[in-house]
Design an enzyme around this catalytic site. Structure first.
Site, mmCIF file in Angstrom:
data_model
loop_
_atom_site.group_PDB
_atom_site.id
_atom_site.type_symbol
_atom_site.label_atom_id
_atom_site.label_comp_id
_atom_site.label_asym_id
_atom_site.label_seq_id
_atom_site.Cartn_x
_atom_site.Cartn_y
_atom_site.Cartn_z
ATOM 1 N N SER A 61 15.721 68.065 -106.751
ATOM 2 C CA SER A 61 14.856 68.501 -105.642
ATOM 3 C C SER A 61 15.442 69.608 -104.772
ATOM 4 O O SER A 61 14.720 70.196 -103.969
ATOM 5 C CB SER A 61 14.520 67.308 -104.748
ATOM 6 O OG SER A 61 13.651 66.456 -105.420
ATOM 7 N N LYS A 89 13.508 72.782 -104.764
ATOM 8 C CA LYS A 89 12.149 72.926 -104.210
ATOM 9 C C LYS A 89 11.967 74.044 -103.180
ATOM 10 O O LYS A 89 11.017 74.827 -103.297
ATOM 11 C CB LYS A 89 11.671 71.565 -103.668
ATOM 12 C CG LYS A 89 11.422 70.559 -104.800
ATOM 13 C CD LYS A 89 11.169 69.150 -104.284
ATOM 14 C CE LYS A 89 10.904 68.187 -105.426
ATOM 15 N NZ LYS A 89 10.852 66.779 -104.990
ATOM 16 N N TYR A 95 8.143 72.253 -113.902
ATOM 17 C CA TYR A 95 8.749 71.453 -112.831
ATOM 18 C C TYR A 95 9.948 70.653 -113.378
ATOM 19 O O TYR A 95 11.015 70.614 -112.759
ATOM 20 C CB TYR A 95 7.695 70.532 -112.206
ATOM 21 C CG TYR A 95 8.286 69.538 -111.241
ATOM 22 C CD1 TYR A 95 8.776 69.947 -110.003
ATOM 23 C CD2 TYR A 95 8.384 68.180 -111.577
ATOM 24 C CE1 TYR A 95 9.353 69.040 -109.135
ATOM 25 C CE2 TYR A 95 8.947 67.270 -110.711
ATOM 26 C CZ TYR A 95 9.445 67.696 -109.492
ATOM 27 O OH TYR A 95 10.020 66.798 -108.635
ATOM 28 N N TYR A 133 13.237 64.037 -96.948
ATOM 29 C CA TYR A 133 12.205 63.015 -97.183
ATOM 30 C C TYR A 133 11.970 62.137 -95.960
ATOM 31 O O TYR A 133 11.896 62.635 -94.860
ATOM 32 C CB TYR A 133 12.551 62.166 -98.420
ATOM 33 C CG TYR A 133 12.865 63.021 -99.587
ATOM 34 C CD1 TYR A 133 11.863 63.789 -100.171
ATOM 35 C CD2 TYR A 133 14.145 63.111 -100.094
ATOM 36 C CE1 TYR A 133 12.135 64.610 -101.237
ATOM 37 C CE2 TYR A 133 14.428 63.924 -101.171
ATOM 38 C CZ TYR A 133 13.411 64.672 -101.726
ATOM 39 O OH TYR A 133 13.687 65.477 -102.772
ATOM 40 N N VAL A 191 18.204 64.099 -106.226
ATOM 41 C CA VAL A 191 18.615 62.773 -106.699
ATOM 42 C C VAL A 191 19.861 62.767 -107.587
ATOM 43 O O VAL A 191 20.397 61.700 -107.873
ATOM 44 C CB VAL A 191 17.484 62.013 -107.441
ATOM 45 C CG1 VAL A 191 16.433 61.503 -106.498
ATOM 46 C CG2 VAL A 191 16.901 62.849 -108.552
HETATM 47 O O1 DON Z 1 10.592 64.495 -109.714
HETATM 48 C C1 DON Z 1 11.603 63.847 -109.927
HETATM 49 O O2 DON Z 1 11.564 62.666 -110.114
HETATM 50 C C2 DON Z 1 12.989 64.493 -109.967
HETATM 51 N N1 DON Z 1 13.170 65.242 -111.113
HETATM 52 C C3 DON Z 1 13.331 65.271 -108.754
HETATM 53 C C4 DON Z 1 13.365 64.381 -107.610
HETATM 54 C C5 DON Z 1 14.393 64.573 -106.590
HETATM 55 O O3 DON Z 1 15.479 65.103 -106.692
HETATM 56 C C6 DON Z 1 14.004 63.875 -105.389
HETATM 57 N N2 DON Z 1 15.082 63.740 -104.519
HETATM 58 N N3 DON Z 1 15.654 63.174 -103.842
#
Ligand code: DON
Length: 349
Positions: free
Chosen positions: A85, A88, A210, A262, A280
């Site tokens: 993320s 983003k 994405y 978040y 993440v």
């Molecule tokens: O969309 C997802 O599940 C992940 N590839 C990216 C999410 C992410 O890093 C959210 N973060 N905290």
């Protein structure tokens, strides 16, 4: 340093900055912070994407790059991980560059959700996802990336990240396949948005884009350079190449400050006050406008999906050096002074 669009980093510049940062007392500050939090073992590595579960929970990289190009890399600063993320805001920037603010804001809002990153929550009143930092908004943002076909769209995305990092970037294919195989929730969200007319009908292709964007490999050094590029008005301070028009830098930073962490975003803005974005895999980038970019990598996450050690490091830097964006009349230690090389006849401590 004057902001120029000089195409490549000047080797002498880079060398001088290396010498300067090697002798700056700020290096000791970062080493001490790293040592302090290396033993903090709270939190868990993300497992919802099977490939991410392979991360070593003890990895810990801490990097700072200043807006004039000094570099500080501590610990596992060369250890690569997937950007997730953290990508983003940068993709939001590319969408703004390609379409302009007015058009982009018809497709994605800038309102915090107070919800988890993968929340299936859409703004029905304005028929768009709430912001580009949550998954739904990031998918709608990826939908805006131009190109006649998928390879061209991906190429554009990778080229943009390459400018921020100052090097070619690559995708971790294992993580990408794992994301794609398990991304049912993202896929559902993409199709739900298609149903509402929030995204175009190339939704499967956009989801691929994405998943690819999330799987780009970076290290904490890269994150700090990316942050420093934003801190420097959109010009990478190492290569002197422009990564984003300066007019859009504030769009990214405002969205990072209000939505980047978040459902911890409000608390973060209040306590830390540094525009930032987490991912993440354990990455966290922060931007101190006009001063520096900070990159942390530590895969132990809290319940909200933010890196535990990363949060601690930022809290401490912010408090100790008065880095909150709304700080006024700060009387504490001067960061600027700690960034000056100490002379051999000076004693510290
Ligand atoms: O969309 C997802 O599940 C992940 N590839 C990216 C999410 C992410 O890093 C959210 N973060 N905290």
């Amino acid at each position: 340093m004057e902001k120029t669009d000089k195409p490549r980093g000047d080797y002498l510049d880079v060398l001088l900055n290396k010498m300067k940062s090697a002798a700056a007392p700020f290096r000791d500050v970062l080493r001490d912070l790293h040592t302090k939090y290396q033993t903090l073992n709270e939190g868990n590595v993300a497992t919802y994407i099977p490939e991410l579960a392979k991360a070593n929970p003890d990895w810990f990289g801490l990097s700072v790059v200043t807006a004039d190009g000094q570099v500080f890399d501590i610990g596992d600063a060369q250890q690569t991980f997937t950007i997730q993320s953290v990508s983003k805001p940068f993709v939001f920037g590319l969408a703004l560059e390609e379409h302009g603010r007015e058009k982009v804001l018809t497709k994605v809002g800038v309102e915090p959700t107070g919800e988890a990153f993968n929340s299936i929550l859409l703004d029905e009143a304005s028929n768009r996802p709430f912001n580009p930092m949550v998954n739904a908004g990031a998918i709608a943002t990826a939908d805006l990336i131009n190109g006649k076909d998928f390879p061209e769209r991906l190429e554009r995305l990778l080229r943009m990240f390459g400018k921020y990092c100052g090097r070619d970037v690559f995708i971790d294919n294992g993580v990408f396949l794992s994301e794609r195989a398990t991304g049912h929730r993202n896929r559902a969200m993409g199709h739900l948005m298609l149903n509402f007319g929030m995204v175009s009908n190339r939704v499967e292709e956009t989801l691929e884009l994405y998943f690819q964007q999330c799987s780009i490999l970076v290290n904490s050094h890269d994150l700090a350079v990316m942050g420093a590029t934003l801190a420097n008005g959109g010009i990478n301070p190492i290569t002197h190449e422009r990564a984003i028009p300066s007019a859009f830098v504030k769009d990214l930073l405002a969205s990072m400050l209000s939505c980047g962490m978040y459902d911890y975003a409000g608390e973060w803005a209040y306590r830390v006050g540094i525009p930032a974005k987490s991912g993440v895999a354990g990455g966290l980038v922060g931007v101190i406008p006009g001063q520096m970019g900070v990159g942390v990598f530590s895969p132990r996450l809290d319940a909200k999906g933010n890196t535990v050690r990363g949060i601690k490091v930022f809290q401490e830097l912010s408090e100790r050096f008065g880095l909150h964006v709304f700080e006024s009349g700060f009387q504490g230690e001067s960061l600027r002074q700690l960034l000056q090389p100490k002379r051999s006849d000076e004693s510290h401590g």
